[in-house]
Design a protein around this motif. Structure first.
Motif, PDB file in Angstrom:
ATOM      1  N   ALA A  58       1.003  -1.118  -0.066  1.00 45.35           N
ATOM      2  CA  ALA A  58       0.182  -0.104   0.067  1.00 45.35           C
ATOM      3  C   ALA A  58       0.889   1.279   0.027  1.00 45.35           C
ATOM      4  O   ALA A  58       1.854   1.366   0.940  1.00 45.35           O
ATOM      5  CB  ALA A  58      -1.011   0.139   1.156  1.00 45.35           C
ATOM      6  N   ASP A  59       0.791   2.077  -1.103  1.00 42.40           N
ATOM      7  CA  ASP A  59       1.321   3.503  -0.893  1.00 42.40           C
ATOM      8  C   ASP A  59       0.868   4.617  -0.782  1.00 42.40           C
ATOM      9  O   ASP A  59       1.072   5.827  -0.903  1.00 42.40           O
ATOM     10  CB  ASP A  59       2.126   3.361  -2.405  1.00 42.40           C
ATOM     11  N   SER A  60      -0.431   4.475   0.126  1.00 43.97           N
ATOM     12  CA  SER A  60      -1.110   5.624   0.578  1.00 43.97           C
ATOM     13  C   SER A  60      -2.086   5.191   1.869  1.00 43.97           C
ATOM     14  O   SER A  60      -2.375   4.069   2.109  1.00 43.97           O
ATOM     15  CB  SER A  60      -2.168   6.119  -0.374  1.00 43.97           C
ATOM     16  N   ALA A  62      -4.862   5.979   2.382  1.00 44.60           N
ATOM     17  CA  ALA A  62      -6.215   5.616   1.766  1.00 44.60           C
ATOM     18  C   ALA A  62      -6.258   4.016   1.358  1.00 44.60           C
ATOM     19  O   ALA A  62      -7.419   3.423   1.697  1.00 44.60           O
ATOM     20  CB  ALA A  62      -6.751   6.497   0.495  1.00 44.60           C
ATOM     21  N   MET A  63      -5.176   3.639   0.901  1.00 46.30           N
ATOM     22  CA  MET A  63      -5.018   2.287   0.812  1.00 46.30           C
ATOM     23  C   MET A  63      -5.357   1.550   1.885  1.00 46.30           C
ATOM     24  O   MET A  63      -6.021   0.372   1.916  1.00 46.30           O
ATOM     25  CB  MET A  63      -3.846   1.663  -0.042  1.00 46.30           C
ATOM     26  N   ASP A  66      -8.829   1.258   2.856  1.00 47.59           N
ATOM     27  CA  ASP A  66      -9.415   0.306   2.282  1.00 47.59           C
ATOM     28  C   ASP A  66      -9.504  -1.083   2.530  1.00 47.59           C
ATOM     29  O   ASP A  66     -10.172  -1.769   2.467  1.00 47.59           O
ATOM     30  CB  ASP A  66      -8.995   0.571   0.701  1.00 47.59           C
ATOM     31  N   ARG A  67      -8.199  -1.355   3.053  1.00 42.03           N
ATOM     32  CA  ARG A  67      -7.992  -2.635   3.535  1.00 42.03           C
ATOM     33  C   ARG A  67      -8.608  -3.059   4.782  1.00 42.03           C
ATOM     34  O   ARG A  67      -9.472  -3.932   4.946  1.00 42.03           O
ATOM     35  CB  ARG A  67      -6.513  -2.889   3.832  1.00 42.03           C
ATOM     36  N   ALA A  69     -11.732  -1.364   5.403  1.00 42.90           N
ATOM     37  CA  ALA A  69     -12.935  -1.400   5.019  1.00 42.90           C
ATOM     38  C   ALA A  69     -13.430  -2.677   4.303  1.00 42.90           C
ATOM     39  O   ALA A  69     -14.425  -3.506   4.772  1.00 42.90           O
ATOM     40  CB  ALA A  69     -13.132  -0.203   3.920  1.00 42.90           C
ATOM     41  N   ALA A  70     -12.460  -3.110   3.816  1.00 42.56           N
ATOM     42  CA  ALA A  70     -12.537  -4.642   2.931  1.00 42.56           C
ATOM     43  C   ALA A  70     -13.082  -5.517   4.043  1.00 42.56           C
ATOM     44  O   ALA A  70     -13.678  -6.676   3.891  1.00 42.56           O
ATOM     45  CB  ALA A  70     -11.508  -4.939   1.976  1.00 42.56           C
ATOM     46  N   LEU A  71     -12.009  -5.912   5.109  1.00 47.22           N
ATOM     47  CA  LEU A  71     -12.165  -6.708   6.210  1.00 47.22           C
ATOM     48  C   LEU A  71     -13.262  -6.662   6.681  1.00 47.22           C
ATOM     49  O   LEU A  71     -14.062  -7.560   7.242  1.00 47.22           O
ATOM     50  CB  LEU A  71     -10.716  -6.551   7.063  1.00 47.22           C
ATOM     51  N   GLN A  73     -16.199  -5.045   5.713  1.00 47.54           N
ATOM     52  CA  GLN A  73     -17.612  -5.345   4.878  1.00 47.54           C
ATOM     53  C   GLN A  73     -17.567  -6.183   3.683  1.00 47.54           C
ATOM     54  O   GLN A  73     -18.463  -6.751   3.111  1.00 47.54           O
ATOM     55  CB  GLN A  73     -17.861  -3.596   4.067  1.00 47.54           C
ATOM     56  N   ALA A  74     -16.328  -6.549   3.139  1.00 45.97           N
ATOM     57  CA  ALA A  74     -16.271  -7.248   1.927  1.00 45.97           C
ATOM     58  C   ALA A  74     -15.793  -8.855   2.161  1.00 45.97           C
ATOM     59  O   ALA A  74     -16.504  -9.726   1.482  1.00 45.97           O
ATOM     60  CB  ALA A  74     -15.491  -6.521   0.776  1.00 45.97           C
ATOM     61  N   ASN A  75     -14.720  -8.857   2.698  1.00 44.12           N
ATOM     62  CA  ASN A  75     -13.851 -10.154   2.790  1.00 44.12           C
ATOM     63  C   ASN A  75     -14.491 -11.331   3.741  1.00 44.12           C
ATOM     64  O   ASN A  75     -15.175 -10.954   4.644  1.00 44.12           O
ATOM     65  CB  ASN A  75     -12.429  -9.839   3.111  1.00 44.12           C
TER      66      ASN A  75
END
Lengths: 158, 414
Positions: A58-60, A62-63, A66-67, A69-71, A73-75
């Motif tokens: 991750a280079d920001s 925000a990334m 996102d990780r 948020a994914a954990l 809501q998504a994954n």
């Protein structure tokens, strides 16, 4: 900063970092980094060979958000937590306000059913500097794991 | 398939066909042992390493063919040799590093020496000391040595086989699969990283998972929500004639919207989920054909992955009935621009042990292994898209999974 102050502040940063992850306050985790940063999980072998890829790259900030948020809501993965044990930082250099430090860590993973494993050991290879608000923030954290093996998944940040 | 009772005497007979799979096949140690001989040491091409890793004479890599440890090495004549990593004397490993460069191999136990082709060249103190000890006069070096594999390459991938019956590699793969390997591996690769992901499941559950195009957009929210692969996108599955190998493809989607996942209330389609930094999903069409996802398998244990610009070799190694290691080798090309290289590093967040997609595949095999723990004689259902294994233009099918069972049952005699 005196070297004693610096050591204390680095240790405090790592303690807060580990507490946020281990206490499932993952939303706080990106806040330890600068907005433009590098967070990478790799292995000692890859570092030795100069291989650039990580299992996380991750280079920001925000990334990193996102990780999380994914954990949340998504994954799909089985519930588990970590217990970080973080060693004493060693300061490698300090130039123009950028501190290079290396800190060993050990992580125990506790699965939903109570199974506990030694999940990872390694060093955080960091570049840290003092932000405008006076706090130390991570510009770069290369998580160099000693083993090339990552059991089943790396969901929660290391 | 008539002798299935003989091969698995403790189980219900496995009816012929490809749409039902008994769970004992993932659990039984007798099956695991039979696979060593009939699959891995049988008429198949096993992935060994990258040709790129054997650039110079004496460069070697160690890997596995089923349980068998294997050395692959570049010999003096420029050929790639492969042989069992087992000393002919007492069976010790000949090489115990992942790789390196040597002029010859010698076993550390009693210093027996091998050339780069795996031929036994000398036995320490063969004639004894001061006329005492030593080997019998009749001992012949040529009659002893580790088992050798025939090797072949395509697109820089090195394969090995122990069986004389295995057809030539390109014939084994078939023209369609060969073309799809060369589509990705069309120039000099460069290794970007290596990771090992142990998984708590039988190797066949992972082999099925990578061939299972039905699950991809149902389990993986990232695939569906970010339109990496949805059933509404153009694409299809190519399967080799014997069912053994497959390549699935998904084309980039034009700006059309579908509601097929919404209509079925599928979790993985979630427009509310947005990325704060979408640069991770900013691909370029580097192969110029609009295919943004190609997952290719070579039976038994190789996956070649192109997910946007993230390229990887995945090689799976069985570790008993309920465990396996997945070895990831992330790839780029030697002439990547810095921008393309950065894309590969960022898009790799989708794959590997921490991958937004692949972390879910890491878990799912274990869920099956545990879920079916007490169901040895029950059957799993593999019936989406019919009963056969053949090339098709839809991915809402389990046709490639059936292809796996077609070749598996034939080779195993089950």
């Amino acid at each position: 900063m005196t070297s004693a102050e610096l050591l204390f502040r680095l240790a405090a940063l790592n303690t807060h970092y580990a507490n946020a992850i281990d206490a499932d306050r993952l939303e706080d985790w990106p806040g330890f980094f600068e907005e433009v940063c590098l967070y990478k999980i790799t292995t000692a072998e890859n570092e030795k060979r100069g291989y650039a890829a990580g299992v996380v790259y991750a280079d920001s900030r925000a990334m990193l958000s996102d990780r999380i948020a994914a954990l949340r809501q998504a994954n799909i993965y089985e519930r588990h937590s970590y217990r970080h044990i973080i060693g004493t930082p060693s300061v490698r250099s300090e130039e123009e306000g950028v501190i290079a430090a290396e800190t060993p860590f050990l992580i125990v993973r506790i699965m939903r059913d109570g199974k506990m494993d030694l999940f990872a050991t390694g060093v955080y290879r960091d570049r840290v500097s003092q932000a405008a608000d006076g706090e130390l923030r991570v510009a770069e954290r290369i998580v160099v794991c000693d083993s090339p093996r990552f059991d089943t998944l790396v969901a929660i940040p290391v | 398939m008539s002798n299935s009772a003989e091969n698995a005497p403790r189980h219900e007979a496995w009816e012929p066909g490809l749409t039902r799979v008994p769970f004992w096949v993932y659990q039984d140690d007798a099956v695991r042992r039979a696979e060593q001989e009939k699959i891995f040491q049988g008429p198949v091409w096993n992935y060994l390493c990258l040709e790129h890793e054997l650039a110079n004479t004496g460069d070697y890599r160690t890997s596995f063919v089923g349980d068998m440890p294997v050395i692959s090495v570049r010999a003096e004549d420029g050929s790639i040799r492969a042989f069992e990593n087992r000393c002919a004397h007492r069976g010790a490993l000949i090489a115990f590093e992942d790789g390196g460069n040597v002029s010859e191999f010698h076993c550390v136990y009693h210093a027996w020496r091998y050339d780069l082709a795996g031929n036994l060249k000398s036995v320490a103190f063969r004639r004894g000391v001061n006329g005492k000890g030593g080997m019998a006069e009749s001992f012949c070096l040529e009659e002893h040595g580790p088992r050798k594999l025939r090797t072949a390459t395509i697109g820089g991938l090195v394969f090995g086989t122990l069986s004389n019956e295995t057809p030539e590699l390109e014939e084994y793969l078939g023209p369609a699969i060969c073309a799809k390997i060369r589509r990705v591996l069309h120039k000099k690769p460069e290794i970007l990283g290596r990771f090992t992901q142990p998984m708590p499941n039988n190797w066949k559950l992972y082999a099925e998972n990578v061939k299972d195009t039905y699950h991809a957009s149902l389990l993986h929210l990232f695939f569906t929500t970010f339109r990496i692969t949805r059933f509404s996108q153009a694409g299809g599955i190519t399967i080799s004639d014997d069912g053994a190998h497959h390549a699935s493809a998904t084309y980039a989607q034009l700006e059309t919207r579908d509601t097929i996942y919404k209509d079925e209330a599928i979790r993985s389609d979630n427009d509310a989920f947005r990325l704060a930094d979408p640069s991770m999903l900013d691909p370029v069409d580097e192969f110029g054909d609009g295919i943004q996802l190609q997952i290719l398998t070579v039976f038994p244990t190789l996956v070649l992955q192109q997910t946007h610009n993230s390229l990887a070799i995945r090689n799976f190694v069985p570790r008993g009935t309920d465990a396996m290691d997945l070895h990831w080798t992330y790839l780029g090309f030697a002439d990547d621009t810095p921008e393309l290289r950065k894309r590969r590093l960022k898009q790799a967040n989708l794959v590997g042990p921490a991958g937004f997609v692949s972390m879910e595949d890491g878990c799912i095999g274990g869920f099956v292994q545990r879920g079916a723990m007490a169901a040895a004689d029950e059957l799993s259902v593999v019936e989406m898209g019919g009963a056969e294994a053949r090339t098709t233009d839809t991915r809402a099918t389990e046709t490639a999974v059936r292809g796996f069972w077609q070749i598996y049952r034939r080779l195993m005699g089950l």
